[in-house]
Design an enzyme around this catalytic site. Sequence first.
Site, PDB file in Angstrom:
ATOM      1  N   GLU A 261      21.679  -2.868  36.024  1.00 12.60           N
ATOM      2  CA  GLU A 261      23.020  -3.222  35.544  1.00 12.60           C
ATOM      3  C   GLU A 261      23.631  -4.088  36.630  1.00 12.60           C
ATOM      4  O   GLU A 261      24.008  -3.581  37.686  1.00 12.60           O
ATOM      5  CB  GLU A 261      23.876  -1.957  35.344  1.00 12.60           C
ATOM      6  CG  GLU A 261      23.331  -0.980  34.333  1.00 12.60           C
ATOM      7  CD  GLU A 261      23.412  -1.487  32.914  1.00 12.60           C
ATOM      8  OE1 GLU A 261      24.158  -2.449  32.657  1.00 12.60           O
ATOM      9  OE2 GLU A 261      22.700  -0.939  32.054  1.00 12.60           O
ATOM     10  N   CYS A 300      32.717  -3.856  36.388  1.00 14.72           N
ATOM     11  CA  CYS A 300      31.670  -4.797  35.979  1.00 14.72           C
ATOM     12  C   CYS A 300      31.969  -5.366  34.597  1.00 14.72           C
ATOM     13  O   CYS A 300      31.484  -6.434  34.245  1.00 14.72           O
ATOM     14  CB  CYS A 300      30.331  -4.087  35.965  1.00 14.72           C
ATOM     15  SG  CYS A 300      30.390  -2.551  35.039  1.00 14.72           S
TER      16      CYS A 300
END
Length: 521
Positions: A261, A300
């Site tokens: 990720e 994020c």
Amino acid sequence: MTELLSNYLGGTSVIGSGAGTPLFDPVLGNELVRVDATGLDLATGFDFARSQGGQALRATTYRERAAMLGAIVKVLQANRDAYYDIAIQNSGTVKNDSAVDIDGGIYTLGYYAKLGESLGDQTYLIDDEAATLGRDKEKGVAFVSQHILTPTHGVALLINAFNFPSWGLWEKAAPALLSGVPVIVKPGTSTAWLTQRMVRDVVEAGVLPAGTLSVICGSSAGLMDQLKPFDVVSFTGSADTAKVIRSHPAVTERSVRVNIEADSVNSAWLLPDANANSDSFKSLVREVVNEMRVKSGQKCTAIRRVFVPEALYSLASEAISAKLATIAVGNPRNESVKMGSLVSRAQLHAVQQGLAHLKTQAETLFDGSTLSLVDVDPAVASVMAPTLLGARDPNSDLVHSTEVFGPVATLIPYKDLAHAKALIARGEGSLVASIYSGDSNMASQAALDIAFAHGRVHVITPDVAQIHTGHGNVMPQTLHGGPGRAGGGEELGGKRGLAFYHRRSGLQVTQSIANTMKVST
Ligand code: NAP
């Protein structure tokens, strides 16, 4: 000297033998605690997790492991105040932002506890229907292909970013533990305290078998070297570190499964049916401001690029700027403050550098540096107010490739749908995009058109304006991850999140065996 936090490895607490790395209060600047992993016997610790922890978990069913997750929830809830206290000190977040991390983590655990309960008293999962490979009509038997999922016989090494010390742990650990796989977490160093404290509380409460949950704080040195073929590594962090993980021999030679990720230049897209008085316009403005404010943009999934029809560029700039100007930014201990700190001076510096970089190709529409900060000493604190940029020049490329991990977003005008889609795709793969429109047909087509480049597409039509879950909020029911630049990973998404921690095998067996296996699940 401040306290040196212990690690938990090999079923016990272990103190590093070095002086330790200090963690700081990003608002007041004082040292809080230290972390250190020097001299830890990693090989023995990883083996203990694999053998003791893994075996103990695999001896239980999904339902029993779901009960363990439920017990973790209780331990965390009992210690919630301590976690909020650590978050304000070490992450500099206001209460609502600490909740995103702390309660978001607890919610995700609770969700997987419920999901595990529904999987029942099984130790493996059936994957899809059996396919017939051969048939003996006389005997009335069939030879079939049946796929199953069994927990991998290794450890899950979770390497996490600094921005979610709680949620980042539990969004990975919940699916791993439910799958029957022991967890070793290495938190981002600057905010490792909260992760360490949560693991400590859970281990000391004795709600998990020994070796199922471990934490190593401090240097990552040697961690990847421990990984063996049945282990998995789940990484969250920057694209640069992701490259190091991907090219490690554990991955390239021992085929350790890896989930990445990474960073992402996420989009918010106002469709052309909107005007300045429309609900969609208002939703976009609200969401952009929210995403810049929450955790000071250190998410994020935060909106980095805001696409609006050319005719609405100035109006969107004015509306977003007007709201940004009202946010009280500063010391999270002051009750009037709605936006706290970045996590460290290093992050503040990185964000300022990134902003300067973007400014070489973008105009400043709202300059956060003109706002006065509440209750902070700017010479010490890592606090920064939000800045809105604008990129009118179609040749600006930095805005599509640069993730500034802080309260910075860029407004970008587009000519028509095709132009917007092409610009969004220049992000080369993102975790999430949100779409704002009053036209359901146009919105659904737009979602389909950009889905290929996104792990999640969040569509806000006026009917769901009050009930949607937020552009940046990662819900355990929905996939988290994204293609290309976002790392190519997949996490969560309900039961899908368990697949990473299982091995899929195709069993070629007589139909009656396949039936027995199915009946028992
Ligand atoms: P980072 O510097 O890449 O660090 C991430 C983690 O990797 C930290 O625990 C770090 O430890 C560790 N690490 C560093 N070098 C390593 C190595 N050689 N081997 C193994 N581990 C190593 O990222 P960050 O600055 O903490 O986080 C910010 C970034 O994460 C942003 O770009 C953001 O977009 C991304 N992020 C992505 C997601 C997502 O779900 N896609 C979520 C959150 C954040 P140390 O802290 O000790 O250096």
